[in-house]
Design an enzyme around this catalytic site. Structure first.
Site, PDB file in Angstrom:
ATOM      1  N   HIS A  59       0.655  -0.889  -0.466  1.00 14.20           N
ATOM      2  CA  HIS A  59      -0.075  -0.086  -0.212  1.00 14.20           C
ATOM      3  C   HIS A  59       0.872   1.414  -0.013  1.00 14.20           C
ATOM      4  O   HIS A  59       2.039   1.116   0.031  1.00 14.20           O
ATOM      5  CB  HIS A  59      -1.094  -0.239   1.324  1.00 14.20           C
ATOM      6  CG  HIS A  59      -0.312  -0.094   2.422  1.00 14.20           C
ATOM      7  ND1 HIS A  59       0.320  -0.820   3.155  1.00 14.20           N
ATOM      8  CD2 HIS A  59      -0.474   0.895   3.425  1.00 14.20           C
ATOM      9  CE1 HIS A  59       0.893  -0.325   4.040  1.00 14.20           C
ATOM     10  NE2 HIS A  59       0.437   0.814   4.387  1.00 14.20           N
ATOM     11  N   HIS A  61       0.636   5.859   0.998  1.00 14.61           N
ATOM     12  CA  HIS A  61       0.015   6.520   1.566  1.00 14.61           C
ATOM     13  C   HIS A  61       0.831   8.160   0.623  1.00 14.61           C
ATOM     14  O   HIS A  61       1.750   8.094  -0.013  1.00 14.61           O
ATOM     15  CB  HIS A  61      -0.046   6.580   2.928  1.00 14.61           C
ATOM     16  CG  HIS A  61       0.283   5.903   3.313  1.00 14.61           C
ATOM     17  ND1 HIS A  61      -1.291   5.787   3.713  1.00 14.61           N
ATOM     18  CD2 HIS A  61       0.756   5.065   4.253  1.00 14.61           C
ATOM     19  CE1 HIS A  61      -1.568   4.310   4.936  1.00 14.61           C
ATOM     20  NE2 HIS A  61      -0.646   3.846   5.074  1.00 14.61           N
ATOM     21  N   TYR A 146      11.852   4.557  -0.267  1.00 15.39           N
ATOM     22  CA  TYR A 146      10.864   4.823  -0.637  1.00 15.39           C
ATOM     23  C   TYR A 146       9.858   6.348   0.081  1.00 15.39           C
ATOM     24  O   TYR A 146       8.317   5.909   0.224  1.00 15.39           O
ATOM     25  CB  TYR A 146       9.907   3.771  -1.305  1.00 15.39           C
ATOM     26  CG  TYR A 146      10.927   2.740  -1.575  1.00 15.39           C
ATOM     27  CD1 TYR A 146      11.829   2.951  -2.861  1.00 15.39           C
ATOM     28  CD2 TYR A 146      10.799   1.416  -1.245  1.00 15.39           C
ATOM     29  CE1 TYR A 146      12.209   2.256  -3.215  1.00 15.39           C
ATOM     30  CE2 TYR A 146      11.633   0.882  -1.679  1.00 15.39           C
ATOM     31  CZ  TYR A 146      12.178   1.138  -2.771  1.00 15.39           C
ATOM     32  OH  TYR A 146      12.625  -0.106  -3.271  1.00 15.39           O
TER      33      TYR A 146
END
Length: 177
Positions: A59, A61, A146
């Protein structure tokens, strides 16, 4: 069933959680260059700014800011997801298909929160930058490659040891929070 209504604000700033269908996958970090390319292509077609981001295995954000006269974040997410999925398929990576024959890489929806003020922005950005520690991927936030934490540190906004201990609390659209 409750109908969820999104808060479409022209020129708004939003916190998003976008998740893969397979929560055990690591495809986002395994193919981070293709994901970055999908973001670049989408930004060229439909401009937006990224104020904070973290890409995790299953996932991501993002705090995204839209242009003043535009409120279509849904269209941007559709394009990002589509571009990434098609780049991944073109690379030969195996992607499951659903019963309709469509690629089943992403969860259909995403979680969105309208950023209301500076304190809300700071809370959400902190959550984003701390997320790799929260998920046990690294011991200190700066260790995760990342993340937009790195430019924050280079700009002197946060110290290099930020997020090395402690916990950021809150519910931001993830399962299990």
């Amino acid at each position: 069933m409750v109908r969820y209504r999104r808060n479409f604000v022209p020129g708004g700033m939003f916190f998003f959680t976008v998740t893969l269908d397979d929560r055990m996958s690591s495809v986002l970090v395994d193919h981070v260059d293709e994901l970055r390319s999908a973001f670049r292509v989408t930004r060229a077609e439909r401009p937006f700014e990224i104020d904070a981001i973290v890409i995790l295995p299953d996932h991501l954000h993002v705090i995204m800011r839209l242009p003043d006269s535009d409120s279509d974040f849904s269209g941007r997410w559709k394009r990002i997801k589509s571009a990434f999925t098609h780049r991944l398929a073109a690379s030969g990576a195996p992607i499951c298909r659903n019963h309709r024959g469509e690629y089943a890489l992403w969860q259909r929806r995403f979680w969105e929160h309208t950023i209301r003020n500076d304190a809300d922005f700071e809370r959400c950005a902190d959550y984003i930058h701390y997320n790799p520690v929260k998920h046990g991927l690294v011991a200190a936030a700066i260790e995760w490659p990342y993340s937009s934490l790195h430019p924050y540190v280079r700009a002197g906004i946060l110290p290099p040891d930020w997020g090395g201990a402690g916990e950021i609390s809150g519910s931001f659209g993830e399962r299990g929070d």
